[in-house]
Enzyme design. Sequence first.
Site, PDB file in Angstrom:
ATOM      1  CD  GLU A  51      -3.149  -0.725   0.016  1.00  0.00           C
ATOM      2  OE1 GLU A  51      -3.037   0.277  -0.488  1.00  0.00           O
ATOM      3  OE2 GLU A  51      -3.523  -1.721  -0.455  1.00  0.00           O
ATOM      4  CE1 TYR A 134      -7.337   2.758  -0.781  1.00  0.00           C
ATOM      5  CE2 TYR A 134      -4.916   2.834  -0.449  1.00  0.00           C
ATOM      6  CZ  TYR A 134      -5.956   2.345  -1.148  1.00  0.00           C
ATOM      7  OH  TYR A 134      -5.875   1.241  -1.998  1.00  0.00           O
ATOM      8  CG  ASP A 152      -8.309   3.005  -5.314  1.00  0.00           C
ATOM      9  OD1 ASP A 152      -9.639   3.098  -5.558  1.00  0.00           O
ATOM     10  OD2 ASP A 152      -7.282   2.629  -5.875  1.00  0.00           O
TER      11      ASP A 152
END
Length: 326
Positions: A51, A134, A152
Amino acid sequence: MSSVPTPLPRTGAHAVPHGLHEAVVRWFDDAARDLPWRHPDCSPWGVLVSEFMLQQTPVVRVLPVWRAWLQRWPRPADLAAESPGEAVRAWGRLGYPRRALRLHAAAVELVERHGGEVPADHDALLALPGVGAYTAAAVAVFAFGGRQTVVDTNIRRVHARAVSGRGLPSRSLTAAETRLAEELMPADDVLSVRWNQAVMELGALVCTARSPKCGQCPLEDRCAWVAAGRPEPEEAPRGQSWHGTDRQVRGAIMAVLRAGAEPVPARHLTGPVDLADAARLPPGALRALDALHDLAAPEEQRRRALEGLLRDGLAVAGAAGVSLPG
């Protein structure tokens, strides 16, 4: 595939396409890319690293660096034992290298506060260095199967077109978009994880910003944007410039610093090249220095770029010259 709940006929002010969840998840079952951080045996640390790396960086560039990173540092403690500069060096040419510093700081935090493990709790994730809303939601979902709203750019684009009938979402995430994402989320925890993955993949592979492949989309016959005649976006996408920018010069200076273990005199980075003087650098650093000067960036710009790297903690200056942080 387990049974898919039927979505509500409307979500807020938007009509929800009939069979939305079922169509997208079934498409994903057939079309999903085989990515290592999606494998069942991938650790939560591997998911967290992915990520960080995938922020503003395409998968094809992330894959080799992610594999090398996890081979070298399979646990947070392995990275935390290294210097921040080694994290920046291993980051290579992924771009936005401050992410490497933040990931290193997160690894240190995991060791000091979480026993060297990535926590499943969303709030604990959110408290880690470099982890925003996020990333915390994505790790909670993709590493631990939690039911969180992941939003996203790819997901926002699918929602904007399929449900809201807009060519593209707003440049910045709005409260309305967040509410829509929450309302579209399946109630079932397992299905909600699959849904997040599927919509993200649909946006990445099919519902792209500039050239959507509507003929390959499982939602083409129920997409609000298609039904509206594919109206032009209210805000056209803007490409990021690179050539001639401070970002390009910063990247070239970072390439010099990554290429050698010894400090590089600042005059090599900001002033004219003295070949006899610079010949003492390792071959890799010398090649990177040649590439930096091939940019023909003005000395003032190179000096500004170096000052920015020092200010951001991506480089340190000492008596012997400039190096990656120790």
